[in-house]
Design a protein around this motif. Structure first.
Motif, PDB file in Angstrom:
ATOM      1  N   SER A  86      27.711 -21.383 -11.762  1.00 25.62           N
ATOM      2  CA  SER A  86      26.320 -21.032 -12.069  1.00 25.62           C
ATOM      3  C   SER A  86      25.439 -21.155 -10.836  1.00 25.62           C
ATOM      4  CB  SER A  86      25.808 -21.939 -13.193  1.00 25.62           C
ATOM      5  OG  SER A  86      24.463 -21.653 -13.487  1.00 25.62           O
ATOM      6  N   LEU A  87      25.740 -22.186 -10.029  1.00 29.53           N
ATOM      7  CA  LEU A  87      24.968 -22.366  -8.797  1.00 29.53           C
ATOM      8  C   LEU A  87      25.157 -21.180  -7.861  1.00 29.53           C
ATOM      9  CD1 LEU A  87      23.161 -24.174  -7.081  1.00 29.53           C
ATOM     10  CD2 LEU A  87      25.229 -25.316  -6.223  1.00 29.53           C
ATOM     11  N   VAL A  88      26.389 -20.678  -7.808  1.00 23.64           N
ATOM     12  CA  VAL A  88      26.650 -19.498  -6.963  1.00 23.64           C
ATOM     13  C   VAL A  88      25.810 -18.323  -7.444  1.00 23.64           C
ATOM     14  CG1 VAL A  88      28.391 -17.798  -6.304  1.00 23.64           C
ATOM     15  CG2 VAL A  88      28.951 -20.245  -6.275  1.00 23.64           C
ATOM     16  N   ASP A  89      25.786 -18.136  -8.789  1.00 20.74           N
ATOM     17  CA  ASP A  89      24.985 -17.037  -9.339  1.00 20.74           C
ATOM     18  C   ASP A  89      23.503 -17.253  -9.054  1.00 20.74           C
ATOM     19  OD1 ASP A  89      27.314 -15.966 -10.302  1.00 20.74           O
ATOM     20  OD2 ASP A  89      27.085 -16.794 -12.328  1.00 20.74           O
ATOM     21  N   ALA A  90      23.065 -18.514  -9.244  1.00 18.67           N
ATOM     22  CA  ALA A  90      21.646 -18.796  -9.002  1.00 18.67           C
ATOM     23  C   ALA A  90      21.284 -18.579  -7.542  1.00 18.67           C
ATOM     24  CB  ALA A  90      21.327 -20.246  -9.419  1.00 18.67           C
ATOM     25  N   GLU A  91      22.184 -19.010  -6.678  1.00 17.67           N
ATOM     26  CA  GLU A  91      21.913 -18.798  -5.257  1.00 17.67           C
ATOM     27  C   GLU A  91      21.903 -17.321  -4.914  1.00 17.67           C
ATOM     28  OE1 GLU A  91      24.912 -21.204  -3.464  1.00 17.67           O
ATOM     29  OE2 GLU A  91      23.649 -22.990  -3.368  1.00 17.67           O
ATOM     30  N   THR A  96      18.634 -12.587  -3.721  1.00 18.50           N
ATOM     31  CA  THR A  96      18.085 -11.270  -4.095  1.00 18.50           C
ATOM     32  C   THR A  96      16.568 -11.332  -4.188  1.00 18.50           C
ATOM     33  OG1 THR A  96      20.104 -10.751  -5.317  1.00 18.50           O
ATOM     34  CG2 THR A  96      18.123  -9.463  -5.857  1.00 18.50           C
ATOM     35  N   ALA A  97      16.090 -12.443  -4.801  1.00 16.75           N
ATOM     36  CA  ALA A  97      14.638 -12.602  -4.933  1.00 16.75           C
ATOM     37  C   ALA A  97      13.979 -12.735  -3.573  1.00 16.75           C
ATOM     38  CB  ALA A  97      14.329 -13.826  -5.801  1.00 16.75           C
ATOM     39  N   GLU A  98      14.593 -13.508  -2.710  1.00 13.83           N
ATOM     40  CA  GLU A  98      14.038 -13.665  -1.368  1.00 13.83           C
ATOM     41  C   GLU A  98      14.025 -12.330  -0.620  1.00 13.83           C
ATOM     42  OE1 GLU A  98      16.490 -16.690   0.236  1.00 13.83           O
ATOM     43  OE2 GLU A  98      15.206 -18.343  -0.445  1.00 13.83           O
ATOM     44  N   ALA A 175       7.964 -10.998  -7.503  1.00 10.97           N
ATOM     45  CA  ALA A 175       9.151 -11.373  -6.729  1.00 10.97           C
ATOM     46  C   ALA A 175       9.040 -12.816  -6.222  1.00 10.97           C
ATOM     47  CB  ALA A 175       9.347 -10.424  -5.555  1.00 10.97           C
ATOM     48  N   ARG A 176       7.819 -13.195  -5.799  1.00 14.65           N
ATOM     49  CA  ARG A 176       7.631 -14.570  -5.330  1.00 14.65           C
ATOM     50  C   ARG A 176       7.820 -15.586  -6.472  1.00 14.65           C
ATOM     51  NH1 ARG A 176       2.277 -13.649  -1.468  1.00 14.65           N
ATOM     52  NH2 ARG A 176       3.449 -12.992   0.418  1.00 14.65           N
ATOM     53  N   ALA A 177       7.296 -15.212  -7.650  1.00 11.57           N
ATOM     54  CA  ALA A 177       7.494 -16.111  -8.817  1.00 11.57           C
ATOM     55  C   ALA A 177       8.968 -16.234  -9.165  1.00 11.57           C
ATOM     56  CB  ALA A 177       6.699 -15.576 -10.015  1.00 11.57           C
ATOM     57  N   VAL A 180      10.567 -18.566  -6.702  1.00 14.63           N
ATOM     58  CA  VAL A 180      10.286 -19.982  -7.018  1.00 14.63           C
ATOM     59  C   VAL A 180      11.151 -20.445  -8.179  1.00 14.63           C
ATOM     60  CG1 VAL A 180       8.545 -21.580  -7.886  1.00 14.63           C
ATOM     61  CG2 VAL A 180       7.953 -19.920  -6.095  1.00 14.63           C
ATOM     62  N   GLU A 181      11.225 -19.588  -9.228  1.00 14.71           N
ATOM     63  CA  GLU A 181      12.041 -19.948 -10.393  1.00 14.71           C
ATOM     64  C   GLU A 181      13.506 -20.111  -9.999  1.00 14.71           C
ATOM     65  OE1 GLU A 181      13.150 -18.227 -14.853  1.00 14.71           O
ATOM     66  OE2 GLU A 181      11.712 -17.167 -13.562  1.00 14.71           O
ATOM     67  N   ALA A 182      14.007 -19.193  -9.154  1.00 13.03           N
ATOM     68  CA  ALA A 182      15.400 -19.281  -8.704  1.00 13.03           C
ATOM     69  C   ALA A 182      15.622 -20.541  -7.876  1.00 13.03           C
ATOM     70  CB  ALA A 182      15.766 -18.040  -7.897  1.00 13.03           C
ATOM     71  N   GLN A 183      14.633 -20.867  -7.032  1.00 12.26           N
ATOM     72  CA  GLN A 183      14.757 -22.096  -6.227  1.00 12.26           C
ATOM     73  C   GLN A 183      14.808 -23.336  -7.129  1.00 12.26           C
ATOM     74  OE1 GLN A 183      11.325 -21.602  -3.696  1.00 12.26           O
ATOM     75  NE2 GLN A 183      12.550 -20.813  -1.975  1.00 12.26           N
ATOM     76  N   GLN A 184      13.935 -23.367  -8.152  1.00 10.90           N
ATOM     77  CA  GLN A 184      13.934 -24.502  -9.072  1.00 10.90           C
ATOM     78  C   GLN A 184      15.256 -24.580  -9.843  1.00 10.90           C
ATOM     79  OE1 GLN A 184      10.454 -23.727 -11.429  1.00 10.90           O
ATOM     80  NE2 GLN A 184       9.040 -24.631  -9.924  1.00 10.90           N
ATOM     81  N   LYS A 185      15.757 -23.430 -10.255  1.00 10.86           N
ATOM     82  CA  LYS A 185      17.023 -23.399 -10.994  1.00 10.86           C
ATOM     83  C   LYS A 185      18.166 -23.909 -10.126  1.00 10.86           C
ATOM     84  CE  LYS A 185      19.939 -20.286 -13.707  1.00 10.86           C
ATOM     85  NZ  LYS A 185      20.118 -18.888 -14.191  1.00 10.86           N
TER      86      LYS A 185
END
Length: 455
Positions: A86-91, A96-98, A175-177, A180-185
């Motif tokens: 899951s961490l790999v997917d989140a990263e 992608t978000a970045e 995209a910035r939100a 942030v959400e991806a970073q928190q996840k």
């Protein structure tokens, strides 16, 4: 020290009569000690087995706990693997978000640059006389319409570019939100993974400790049981060796006693023959002397008849005394060493009734039933030693029982029918005794009597 060494096993069986009796007593004491030790070691073995069973139960419980711990470890490992994926997917989502944020920022920067250029150009063109210029400028009305349309088109284009810029800014904020959400996840999953890893390490440590503790307890209890079993085996072996040696000593004592009995019988027979020969010789010498002193035949005849009458009268008295029972002596040719009556006991030093008649005879001398009967009892007593009772039924109108004490061993069993003169046992010195002898007792209708009144 082992019981084998403590009891002195391997002791050579002595050959002399006194040494045999001493060795028998010593062996009996050692066998008692061995039996006691065997009981203690058997109890120790039972305790060790109980402890082992307890530890086995604890092992079962610990293994169940261990199984649960292992399941938890497996679950933790699976959760760790899931979180890692899951961490790999989140990263990847974060990347992608970045990238989207970076692209949006670049697009907005380009759009702003373009709008800025248009704004500057419009600023330069749009002044107070521009509208007039459009109206009064040279050219036909068609040219005027064209110029107005061009101005309107330029204004519309500028507005479209502004709208596009607003859209791009909204997309950039989104995209910035998401970033942030991806970073928190990602951060949360990293924390969860760290907690799972810490829990996994604790579970693995607990698993190792439980396994080591249970294994150590079982090993210790197995070792204790083995040691207890070895002690029991050693005690049993010592007991068996002592018992075997005592059997050999008993066999030697029996052989000795039988030899002594035969020797005693032979001596008694020789003494009897010697007495008879001496009596015959004395009678012959007396007859010869009487003949020499009294040559008259009638006097001699009268004397002889008188003597014969006295002898017959004495014999008749003896016969009358025994006629009610017809008992014989229990030990042939043995002298009476202590009579029935009050005396100071030679061992206890107490003045009390001596309730029988003692016949002095060597240990192993055969003891014979004084009359027909049935063996009613046979047992050991601290004072009388090995005892044997014979119920003779009714003799001379009264129920008669005889007892034989201090025997070295028995020759008949309880309930066995015996005949007068049958060997029922052998003289010994068991119980309170100062030497080899037979203590003979008689009861008439349940009342103890002096044996010398019936023998």
């Amino acid at each position: 020290m082992s019981i084998v060494a403590a009891l002195g096993l391997g002791y050579a069986i002595p050959a002399s009569a006194d040494q045999l009796d001493d060795r028998k007593q010593e062996l009996s004491s050692q066998i008692d000690t061995a039996s006691s030790s065997m009981g203690e070691s058997s109890q120790a073995l039972q305790d060790a087995v109980a402890r082992l069973e307890t530890s086995q139960g604890q092992l079962s419980a610990a293994e169940a706990t261990l199984a649960r711990t292992r399941d938890e470890v497996a679950g933790a490992k699976a959760e760790d693997a899931r979180l890692a994926a899951s961490l790999v997917d989140a990263e990847a989502e974060l990347a992608t978000a970045e990238a989207a944020v970076a692209a949006g920022e670049r697009a907005i920067a380009g759009q702003r640059a373009m709008i800025g250029g248009i704004a500057r150009e419009q600023y330069q063109r749009q002044h107070n006389l521009m509208g007039v210029a459009l109206l009064v400028g040279q050219g036909s009305s068609a040219g005027l319409q064209t110029r107005i349309q061009l101005s309107t088109t330029m204004m519309d284009t500028n507005q479209a570019q502004l709208d596009r810029l607003n859209e791009m800014q909204t997309t950039l904020e989104t995209a910035r939100a998401a970033k942030v959400e991806a970073q928190q996840k990602v951060a949360a999953q990293k924390d969860a993974a760290a907690q799972v890893l810490a829990s996994l390490k604790e579970l693995e440590a607990a698993e190792a400790q439980q396994q080591a503790s249970v294994s150590a307890a079982v090993a210790a209890n197995k070792s204790a049981q083995q040691a207890a079993q070895e002690q029991v085996d050693a005690d049993k072996k010592a007991y068996e060796q002592l018992s075997t040696e005592r059997e050999k000593v008993n066999a030697d004592i029996v052989a000795r006693d039988e030899a002594a009995a035969k020797a005693a019988e032979a001596k008694a027979e020789a003494d009897r023959k010697a007495r008879e020969a001496a009596a015959a010789q004395a009678a012959a010498e007396a007859a010869k002397a009487a003949s020499a002193a009294k040559p008259a035949a009638p006097a001699v005849t009268s004397s002889n008849v008188s003597a014969g009458t006295k002898t017959s009268s004495s014999a008749a008295k003896v016969t009358n005394r025994q006629s009610w029972a017809g008992l014989i002596m229990p030990v042939a040719g043995a002298p009476i060493t202590s009579v029935y009556g009050m005396r100071v006991h030679p061992i206890t030093k107490i003045y009390k009734l001596h309730d029988g008649t003692d016949f002095g005879a060597a240990c192993g001398t055969p003891i014979r039933a004084v009359a027909n009967g049935r063996v009613s009892q046979r047992y050991y007593n601290a004072g009388y030693g090995n005892r044997l009772f014979i119920d003779h039924g009714t003799l001379g109108g009264k129920r008669t029982t005889t007892a034989y004490n201090h025997l070295s061993r028995y020759n008949v069993s309880v309930g066995q029918t015996v005949k007068q003169g049958q060997v029922i046992g052998y003289v010994g010195t068991t119980g309170y005794s100062t030497g080899c002898h037979l203590h003979f007792m008689v009861w008439r209708n349940g009342q103890m009597v002096n044996p010398q009144t019936v023998l």
